[in-house]
Design a protein around this motif. Structure first.
Motif, short mmCIF file in Angstrom:
data_model
loop_
_atom_site.label_atom_id
_atom_site.label_comp_id
_atom_site.label_asym_id
_atom_site.label_seq_id
_atom_site.Cartn_x
_atom_site.Cartn_y
_atom_site.Cartn_z
N GLY A 224 -0.11 10.20 -0.13
CA GLY A 224 -0.89 9.83 1.06
C GLY A 224 -2.00 10.83 1.33
O GLY A 224 -2.00 11.95 0.82
N GLY A 225 -2.95 10.41 2.16
CA GLY A 225 -4.16 11.21 2.41
C GLY A 225 -3.90 12.63 2.85
O GLY A 225 -4.59 13.57 2.41
N SER B 101 0.16 9.76 5.62
CA SER B 101 -1.19 9.17 5.59
C SER B 101 -1.70 9.01 7.00
O SER B 101 -1.13 9.54 7.95
CB SER B 101 -1.14 7.82 4.86
OG SER B 101 -0.43 6.90 5.65
N ALA C 42 -3.58 15.67 0.58
CA ALA C 42 -4.75 16.39 0.06
C ALA C 42 -4.92 17.73 0.79
O ALA C 42 -5.75 18.55 0.40
CB ALA C 42 -6.01 15.55 0.22
N ASN C 43 -4.13 17.95 1.85
CA ASN C 43 -4.31 19.16 2.66
C ASN C 43 -3.94 20.44 1.88
O ASN C 43 -2.84 20.54 1.32
CB ASN C 43 -3.44 19.05 3.93
CG ASN C 43 -3.63 20.23 4.85
OD1 ASN C 43 -2.89 21.19 4.79
ND2 ASN C 43 -4.65 20.18 5.68
N HIS D 114 1.01 4.33 -2.78
CA HIS D 114 0.92 5.79 -2.58
C HIS D 114 2.05 6.50 -3.34
O HIS D 114 1.85 7.56 -3.92
CB HIS D 114 1.01 6.13 -1.09
CG HIS D 114 -0.33 6.12 -0.39
ND1 HIS D 114 -1.40 6.89 -0.81
CD2 HIS D 114 -0.76 5.46 0.71
CE1 HIS D 114 -2.43 6.68 -0.01
NE2 HIS D 114 -2.07 5.81 0.92
N HIS E 196 0.82 -1.21 0.00
CA HIS E 196 0.00 0.00 0.00
C HIS E 196 0.86 1.28 0.00
O HIS E 196 0.50 2.27 -0.63
CB HIS E 196 -0.91 -0.02 1.24
CG HIS E 196 -1.86 1.12 1.32
ND1 HIS E 196 -3.04 1.19 0.62
CD2 HIS E 196 -1.81 2.27 2.05
CE1 HIS E 196 -3.66 2.31 0.90
NE2 HIS E 196 -2.93 3.00 1.76
N GLY F 234 -1.49 12.09 9.78
CA GLY F 234 -2.95 11.95 9.61
C GLY F 234 -3.62 11.59 10.93
O GLY F 234 -4.73 12.06 11.23
N GLU F 235 -2.93 10.76 11.70
CA GLU F 235 -3.45 10.36 13.02
C GLU F 235 -3.57 11.60 13.91
O GLU F 235 -4.56 11.76 14.64
CB GLU F 235 -2.43 9.38 13.61
CG GLU F 235 -2.86 8.60 14.80
CD GLU F 235 -1.71 7.68 15.25
OE1 GLU F 235 -0.69 7.51 14.51
OE2 GLU F 235 -1.83 7.15 16.36
N ASP G 186 -8.80 20.97 7.73
CA ASP G 186 -8.46 21.72 6.52
C ASP G 186 -9.52 22.81 6.27
O ASP G 186 -9.21 23.98 6.02
CB ASP G 186 -8.42 20.71 5.35
CG ASP G 186 -7.73 21.26 4.11
OD1 ASP G 186 -7.52 22.47 4.03
OD2 ASP G 186 -7.39 20.45 3.21
N PRO H 184 -13.81 11.96 9.07
CA PRO H 184 -12.36 11.99 9.28
C PRO H 184 -11.87 13.41 9.57
O PRO H 184 -12.40 14.39 9.04
CB PRO H 184 -11.81 11.47 7.96
CG PRO H 184 -12.84 11.81 6.94
CD PRO H 184 -14.17 11.81 7.65
N GLY H 185 -10.85 13.49 10.42
CA GLY H 185 -10.43 14.78 10.95
C GLY H 185 -9.65 15.66 9.99
O GLY H 185 -9.77 16.89 10.06
N GLY H 186 -8.86 15.06 9.11
CA GLY H 186 -8.01 15.86 8.21
C GLY H 186 -8.80 16.85 7.38
O GLY H 186 -8.56 18.07 7.46
N PRO H 187 -9.78 16.37 6.60
CA PRO H 187 -10.55 17.31 5.79
C PRO H 187 -11.29 18.33 6.64
O PRO H 187 -11.43 19.50 6.24
CB PRO H 187 -11.55 16.40 5.05
CG PRO H 187 -10.94 15.04 5.09
CD PRO H 187 -10.12 14.96 6.33
N CYS I 174 -4.43 11.20 -3.89
CA CYS I 174 -3.64 11.20 -2.65
C CYS I 174 -4.29 10.28 -1.62
O CYS I 174 -3.62 9.47 -0.98
CB CYS I 174 -3.56 12.61 -2.07
SG CYS I 174 -2.56 13.74 -3.05
N ASP J 74 -6.79 7.16 -0.30
CA ASP J 74 -6.78 5.77 -0.77
C ASP J 74 -7.65 5.57 -2.02
O ASP J 74 -8.80 6.00 -2.07
CB ASP J 74 -7.25 4.84 0.35
CG ASP J 74 -6.18 4.67 1.42
OD1 ASP J 74 -5.04 5.12 1.20
OD2 ASP J 74 -6.49 4.08 2.46
O1 KG4 Z 1 -3.80 7.64 2.66
P1 KG4 Z 1 -5.09 7.65 3.38
O2 KG4 Z 1 -6.35 7.88 2.58
O3 KG4 Z 1 -5.28 6.32 4.19
C1 KG4 Z 1 -4.21 5.70 4.84
O4 KG4 Z 1 -3.46 4.97 4.14
O5 KG4 Z 1 -4.05 5.98 6.04
O6 KG4 Z 1 -4.95 8.76 4.53
C2 KG4 Z 1 -5.99 9.01 5.43
C3 KG4 Z 1 -5.56 10.17 6.31
C4 KG4 Z 1 -6.55 10.44 7.44
O7 KG4 Z 1 -5.83 10.59 8.63
C5 KG4 Z 1 -7.20 11.76 7.01
O8 KG4 Z 1 -7.64 12.54 8.10
C6 KG4 Z 1 -6.07 12.41 6.26
O9 KG4 Z 1 -5.46 11.37 5.53
N1 KG4 Z 1 -6.54 13.45 5.33
C7 KG4 Z 1 -6.21 14.76 5.46
C8 KG4 Z 1 -6.91 15.44 4.44
N2 KG4 Z 1 -7.62 14.52 3.72
C9 KG4 Z 1 -7.37 13.29 4.28
N3 KG4 Z 1 -5.42 15.40 6.35
C10 KG4 Z 1 -5.31 16.73 6.24
N4 KG4 Z 1 -5.96 17.46 5.31
C11 KG4 Z 1 -6.76 16.86 4.39
N5 KG4 Z 1 -7.41 17.59 3.46
#
Ligand code: KG4
Ligand code: ZN
Length: 384
Positions: free
Chosen positions: A317-318, A189, A321-322, A168, A164, A216-217, A237, A231-234, A348, A350
Motif C-alpha cells: 500500500g501507498g 493505504s 513507501a514511507n 496490493h 484492489h 494514509g488518511e 515523509d 498528497p500528504g504522505g510524501p 507500493c 497504486d
Molecule cells: O495505495 P495508495 O497509492 O492508494 C490507495 O489505495 O489508497 O495509497 C495512497 C496513500 C495516500 O494516503 C498517501 O498520502 C500515502 O499513501 N503515501 C505515503 C507515502 N507515499 C504515499 N504515506 C506516507 N509516506 C509516504 N512516502
C-alpha cells in the motif's frame, strides 16, 4: 482565481504534465482514439524478445492514478505506466471523484497504448485483461472495468476482475516470486489499514484493521492541517527528515491491545498541540506524528508475525513507501529473524503491475470473471 470549492469542468484542462500520449499503435487505436479490432489472422508468433508465459494486461483506475501494465506470470514486469492525476486534484486538497473519472476517460487509452508499446505487444497480443473492480471510487472504477471488458471482448481473451486490496498484497510477489508463507502483510493505504496473515495464495486471515481513519488518511489530513499540501504522505515523509521524531510525545492508541488501529485521536492531538504551541517547528510536528504512526504499525505487525509463526513481514500500500516505516520494518525483521519483503516504492503506491499479478493468480485459480461483473466501491478483501 476560481473558487477552490467548486471543481471546474475538465473539458479544457490540459493533461497532467506526466501524462503520456503516444502515437496510436496500428491495429489497436484509430486516429480518433477509438478501438480498432485486431484483424484476423494478424497475430504474429510471439516476438523472441518477450519471454514465454501468460501475458496479463493490468488496468488500475480505482482512485487518482490511471495505470496500465503488462506482466508475465505474476512476476516478470514488461511495462508499467502510471499517469498520476495529482496536479488535477492538488488545488482541492484531495481527490475530487468526478474529476478523477473524467481524467481516467481521457488518459486510459494512451496509457494502455503506452504499456503495450513498452512491452513490445502493440498488436494487442495479450492472454488476459485484468482490471481493478473495487474497492474505490465508483465512477473511476467503471472506466477501467469497462475498458478491460471491451479489450477482452475485442481480443477474445479472458477478463479478470481484481480486488484492489489483493492487488496490493501481490505487489511483493512481482519482485520476489518465491516468498515463503505464512506471511504477515501490513497493508497501509489511503483508504485501508490492516494486518493480514497470508497463509497461501488467495488464503487471507484478517488479524486487525483500523476502527477509524486509515494510516494514509491520517498522513493526508495532518499534512493538510500543517499546510504541507496534497498528497500528504510524501510531504510529511520529506519534511520529517528535518525534524526530531522525539520532540513531541504524541499518543499511540491501543498499542498493547490486539491488532486493530485507531488514528483519529492522533490527528486531533496534532491539531491541539499546534493550537497550543503556535511557534512549534513544523518538521518536529511532522517527524513526531510520523514516529507515532510508524511505532504503532510496526509494534503490532511484529507481534502478529510472532504470534502467528510468520516467516516474513511484508509491507504493502501507498504508506509502505514511507522512509521511516521501511527502515523500522527492516530493523524489526533483523531483530526477529523475519524475512523482510519491501516492494519498491513505485510498486507500493497504486500501479497496474500489481493488478496484473493478482489477476494472473485469480485467473489460474478461479478462471475468467463473467463479463457482467460490476464495479464494487466497498469491495472487501476475501478473508477466511
Ligand atoms: O495505495 P495508495 O497509492 O492508494 C490507495 O489505495 O489508497 O495509497 C495512497 C496513500 C495516500 O494516503 C498517501 O498520502 C500515502 O499513501 N503515501 C505515503 C507515502 N507515499 C504515499 N504515506 C506516507 N509516506 C509516504 N512516502
Ligand atoms: Zn491502493
Amino acid at each position: 482565481m476560481s473558487d477552490p470549492d467548486v471543481p471546474e469542468p475538465l473539458g479544457d484542462e490540459p493533461l497532467p504534465a506526466d501524462a503520456v500520449v503516444p502515437d496510436s499503435p496500428a491495429g489497436l487505436f484509430g486516429a480518433d482514439g477509438s478501438l480498432v479490432p485486431t484483424p484476423e489472422p494478424a497475430r504474429p508468433a510471439s516476438p523472441t524478445s518477450v519471454p514465454d508465459g501468460q501475458r496479463i494486461l493490468g488496468i488500475e483506475t480505482s482512485c487518482d492514478e490511471t495505470a496500465a501494465a503488462v506482466v508475465i506470470d505474476a512476476h516478470h514486469v514488461l511495462s508499467s505506466v502510471v499517469s498520476s492525476q495529482v496536479d488535477l486534484h492538488a488545488r482541492f486538497g484531495g481527490v475530487v471523484p468526478e474529476i478523477a473519472s473524467r481524467a481516467h476517460v481521457e488518459l486510459l487509452t494512451p496509457v494502455v497504448a503506452q504499456a503495450l508499446i513498452e512491452a513490445g505487444l502493440d498488436d494487442g497480443h495479450v492472454d488476459a485483461v485484468a482490471a481493478t473492480c473495487g474497492p474505490g471510487l465508483i465512477g473511476a472504477l467503471l472506466v477501467g472495468v469497462s475498458a478491460a471488458k471491451a479489450l477482452a471482448l475485442v481480443w477474445d481473451v479472458p477478463f479478470v476482475a481484481v480486488n484492489h486490496l489483493e492487488a496490493h498484497l501481490y505487489a511483493a510477489f512481482l519482485e520476489e516470486p518465491d516468498i515463503e508463507l505464512p506471511l504477515v502483510v501490513l497493508l497501509v493505504s489511503g483508504g485501508h489499514t490492516m494486518i493480514v496473515l497470508m497463509e497461501g495464495h488467495g488464503r487471507y486471515r484478517l488479524l486487525g484493521s483500523t476502527i477509524d481513519d486509515a494510516a494514509g488518511e491520517a498522513f493526508d489530513k495532518v499534512a493538510r492541517y500543517l499546510g504541507l499540501g496534497y498528497p500528504g504522505g510524501p510531504a510529511i515523509d520529506r519534511v520529517a527528515m528535518e525534524g526530531d521524531p522525539h520532540a513531541i510525545a504524541f499518543p499511540r492508541a491501543i498499542l498493547d491491545e490486539g491488532f486493530d488501529f485507531s488514528f483519529s485521536g492522533l490527528k486531533t492531538a496534532v491539531v491541539n498541540h499546534v493550537r497550543k504551541n503556535p511557534e512549534v517547528a513544523t518538521p518536529d510536528v511532522a517527524a513526531s506524528f510520523q514516529e507515532a504512526v510508524v511505532d504503532v504499525l510496526i509494534t503490532k505487525a511484529r507481534r502478529a508475525a510472532r504470534e502467528h509463526g510468520a516467516k516474513g513481514l511484508c509491507l504493502a500500500g501507498g504508506v509502505a513507501a514511507n522512509s521511516q516505516l521501511r527502515e523500522r520494518a527492516l530493523d524489526a525483521c533483523m531483530e526477529d529473524g523475519l524475512h523482510p519483503f519491501l516492494p519498491s516504492r513505485s510498486m507500493c503506491t497504486d500501479n497496474a503491475a500489481m493488478v496484473a499479478a493478482a489477476g494472473w493468480w485469480r485467473l489460474n485459480r478461479d478462471g475468467p470473471s463473467p463479463l457482467d461483473t460490476g464495479a464494487t466501491p466497498g469491495l472487501k478483501l476475501p478473508v477466511l
